[in-house]
Design a protein around this motif. Sequence first.
Motif, mmCIF file in Angstrom:
data_model
loop_
_atom_site.group_PDB
_atom_site.id
_atom_site.type_symbol
_atom_site.label_atom_id
_atom_site.label_comp_id
_atom_site.label_asym_id
_atom_site.label_seq_id
_atom_site.Cartn_x
_atom_site.Cartn_y
_atom_site.Cartn_z
ATOM 1 N N VAL A 41 0.657 -1.218 0.277
ATOM 2 C CA VAL A 41 -0.029 0.020 0.329
ATOM 3 C C VAL A 41 0.629 1.025 -0.092
ATOM 4 O O VAL A 41 0.321 1.654 -0.756
ATOM 5 C CB VAL A 41 -0.781 0.013 0.688
ATOM 6 N N TRP A 42 1.780 1.565 0.726
ATOM 7 C CA TRP A 42 2.956 2.390 0.918
ATOM 8 C C TRP A 42 3.470 2.431 -0.656
ATOM 9 O O TRP A 42 3.647 4.048 -0.686
ATOM 10 C CB TRP A 42 3.887 2.677 1.960
ATOM 11 N N ILE A 43 3.784 1.386 -1.203
ATOM 12 C CA ILE A 43 4.375 1.662 -2.573
ATOM 13 C C ILE A 43 3.226 2.395 -3.574
ATOM 14 O O ILE A 43 3.671 2.305 -4.291
ATOM 15 C CB ILE A 43 4.960 0.389 -2.854
ATOM 16 N N ALA A 44 2.464 1.810 -3.309
ATOM 17 C CA ALA A 44 1.428 2.400 -4.661
ATOM 18 C C ALA A 44 0.818 4.270 -3.829
ATOM 19 O O ALA A 44 0.704 4.657 -5.432
ATOM 20 C CB ALA A 44 -0.034 1.613 -4.378
ATOM 21 N N ILE A 45 0.859 4.427 -2.710
ATOM 22 C CA ILE A 45 1.237 5.588 -2.665
ATOM 23 C C ILE A 45 1.693 6.846 -2.995
ATOM 24 O O ILE A 45 1.747 7.174 -3.519
ATOM 25 C CB ILE A 45 0.281 5.890 -0.888
#
Length: 144
Positions: A41-45
């Motif tokens: 999720v952090w990578i997507a953000i």
Amino acid sequence: MDNVARALLIFALVATVFWVFTIVDCAVQPPTRHRGVSKPVWIAIVVLIPVLGGILWLTIGRVRRSAVLVYQAPDDDPDFLGSLGGITDQDERIRRLEEELAQLDSEDDDPRWQDPPVGGTPDPGPTPRTDGDDDSRGQRGAVN
């Protein structure tokens, strides 16, 4: 106008370098250093919201290395200590071992497991052969 274009180009270059840096930093950090949401999720953000996502990652999502607890020995790790059985488990294990030892001691006292008495019937030993080929000493094929 030329100065504004040059400033925008420099800003775009710095933003791109910052964006790539935060994507790589987020991807290589171990999951224990991610705060809030999971690593994907952090990578997507960070990827979907280029500059703002990187700023959020560095301020909110990333845990500093000094803040991560590093356990030196198993007795320093509360998870390890919690996984160990309680005192009741140890007491139960000791009780079972004592029962097994008592059973082994009672087998030593059992007459079935003891040696025969000393004054019992002696072992007759091997029976001598009485063939015609033996001499008086019991040697086979000896010539007199």
